[in-house]
Write an enzyme that holds these catalytic residues in place. Structure first.
Site, short mmCIF file in Angstrom:
data_model
loop_
_atom_site.label_atom_id
_atom_site.label_comp_id
_atom_site.label_asym_id
_atom_site.label_seq_id
_atom_site.Cartn_x
_atom_site.Cartn_y
_atom_site.Cartn_z
N ASP A 15 5.06 6.49 1.53
CA ASP A 15 4.72 7.89 1.24
C ASP A 15 3.45 8.30 1.97
O ASP A 15 2.64 7.46 2.37
CB ASP A 15 4.57 8.11 -0.27
CG ASP A 15 3.38 7.38 -0.87
OD1 ASP A 15 3.14 6.21 -0.49
OD2 ASP A 15 2.68 7.97 -1.71
N GLU A 63 1.87 5.42 -3.24
CA GLU A 63 0.49 4.94 -3.03
C GLU A 63 -0.49 6.10 -3.01
O GLU A 63 -1.63 5.96 -3.46
CB GLU A 63 0.42 4.15 -1.72
CG GLU A 63 -0.86 3.33 -1.57
CD GLU A 63 -2.04 4.08 -0.97
OE1 GLU A 63 -3.17 3.56 -1.01
OE2 GLU A 63 -1.85 5.21 -0.47
#
Length: 351
Positions: free
Chosen positions: A66, A119
């Site tokens: 991400d 994250e």
């Protein structure tokens, strides 16, 4: 764009802000299968899992798939490739993937590449995998430039400070905003005293994210949201209880328990393998400690094994509208990763 950049370009071409990673994850799973991983899949919450080798000794290479929001057109100018995540941190994840594809794994080892989701959010991807692997070594995928390794990340605690009091005329008493600002100024004075003479990694870094005040009927209220980066010596609990908790007439609340700082051993077998690999690649190796927080902070208190963070790219470009990576540096990092695996006795280069 050259064919050998396909892993990196493909990941960048699939925009994947936190919460919308499926297309990028599907691409990487397919790519891993095409380039010789023994298994590639997504787990039940959306982490990409790529495995090569079947031995009992695991190395986990933990990146994240991400990115922060803000799509950037993917294009190349000379050796520079632009795109969201080029540095933070699809460059590292792609480098892990390309490095492992080039190595034949010895029978007693297993390499696991993880593209964690979330994250840039609450690190739910990293939290999910903590109990699923027992690695001998861990490499976190974050930009450090090709010739440096990151050992430490600061802790973090977000907090809400608030003051409520009965309304008084401004000529005869302090407002709730006055009280909150006086406490903040006193806290900053104490923080500055603590920080004096210390390195960045050992300092408290506190900043105001948001502040608001209002008065309704007979009540006044002030609220301040702060984010604090913490050193190893101060856990989130200590910060909240012993620092914020001593403020006068201020209520303190938190939405989560915070994340403690973590610092790896610079003399570990893994760190030495990286230093040797960087030197053999013609670089002058260096160590870095970061003011931010990463998935290293999440997984390492559980895994308790040698760890470093490593990846190509300039971390000052993280989250910027100009995010880009140098292709030559990318392949230098891939070569370093291959050399590290060989130095650790994990495998040999495919012919």
């Amino acid at each position: 764009m050259e064919n050998n950049n396909e892993t990196l370009v493909g990941l960048l071409s699939h925009y994947s802000p936190t919460g919308s990673v499926k297309n990028a994850a599907d691409f990487l799973v397919q790519k891993m299968e095409m380039i010789g991983f023994d298994k590639s899949t997504t787990d039940s919450i959306g982490n990409v899992i790529g495995i090569k080798g079947n031995g009992p000794n695991q190395i986990v290479m933990l990146g994240h798939i991400d990115t922060v929001p803000g799509e950037i057109q993917v294009y190349q100018e000379g050796d520079v490739l632009y795109g969201r995540g080029a540095v933070d941190a699809k460059g590292s994840l792609a480098a892990f993937t390309d490095a492992i594809a080039a190595v034949s794994i010895h029978s007693d080892w297993q390499l696991i590449v993880i593209g964690a989701m979330d994250e840039e959010g609450e690190s739910n991807g990293a939290r999910f995998i903590c109990d699923q692997y027992q690695p001998k070594f861990v490499i976190i995928g974050e930009p450090s430039q090709w010739n440096r390794i990151t050992l430490g990340y600061k802790g973090v605690q977000n907090s809400i400070l608030s003051v409520q009091k009965s309304k008084t005329h401004s000529s005869i008493g302090k407002s709730s905003c006055d009280i909150l600002l006086e406490n903040w100024q006193q806290l900053r004075f104490q923080v500055n005293q603590f920080n004096d003479g210390k390195s960045m990694f050992d300092q408290i870094l506190a900043s105001v994210v948001k502040m608001d005040g209002k008065a309704e009927d007979f009540e006044m209220e002030a609220e301040m949201v702060i984010s604090t980066r913490l050193p190893e010596s101060i856990t989130p609990k200590i910060w909240v209880n012993d620092w914020l908790g001593k403020m006068q007439d201020v209520q303190v609340s938190t939405s989560n328990p915070g994340i403690p700082a973590f610092k790896a051993d610079k003399n570990s077998t893994l760190a030495r393998a990286f230093l040797g690999a960087i030197r053999s690649g013609g670089g002058l190796p260096g160590f870095v400690n970061k003011s931010g927080t990463s998935d290293m902070n999440i997984v390492m208190p559980k895994w308790q094994c040698p760890v470093v963070a490593y990846g190509p790219g300039d971390s000052t470009l993280d989250h910027t509208p100009n995010e880009h990576i140098n292709i030559r540096e990318y392949w230098q990092a891939v070569d370093i990763l291959k050399t590290v695996l060989i130095r650790l006795g994990v495998g040999s280069l495919l012919q």
